[in-house]
Write a protein that holds these residues in place. Structure first.
Motif: not given
Length: 78
Positions: A15-16, A21-33
Motif C-alpha cells: 500500500a505504501l 507511485e501516485r505521488v511520484e507520477r505527477p512529479l515525473n510528468a512535470a519534469d522541467t528539463g
C-alpha cells in the motif's frame, strides 16, 4: 501475534509503494528539463514573448496549457 504481523507487513508495504507511485507520477510528468527542451523546440511566438516578459515558469505554464487542450474538432469520448 507474529502471524498477524507477517501477513499485514507485506500488505502495508504494498500500500505504501502504491501511494508513493501516485505521488511520484505527477512529479515525473512535470519534469522541467523535459518541459524546457520541448518548449524550446515547439514554442509559438507568443509563448516566447511570455518567456521574455514573465519568465520561464509562466511561459512553461502557457505552453503546457496549450498542449493539454484537444485540437479543434477533436473531442474526447466520455
Amino acid at each position: 501475534m507474529f502471524v498477524i504481523a507477517a501477513v499485514c507487513f507485506p500488505l502495508l508495504l504494498l500500500a505504501l509503494l502504491l501511494a508513493m507511485e501516485r505521488v511520484e507520477r505527477p512529479l515525473n510528468a512535470a519534469d522541467t528539463g523535459k518541459g524546457l527542451e520541448g518548449f524550446l523546440d515547439n514554442a509559438r511566438p507568443e509563448e516566447v514573448d511570455t518567456l521574455m516578459n514573465q519568465g520561464l515558469p509562466a511561459a512553461l505554464e502557457r505552453y503546457r496549457g496549450r498542449l493539454r487542450r484537444p485540437p479543434p474538432g477533436k473531442h474526447r469520448a466520455i
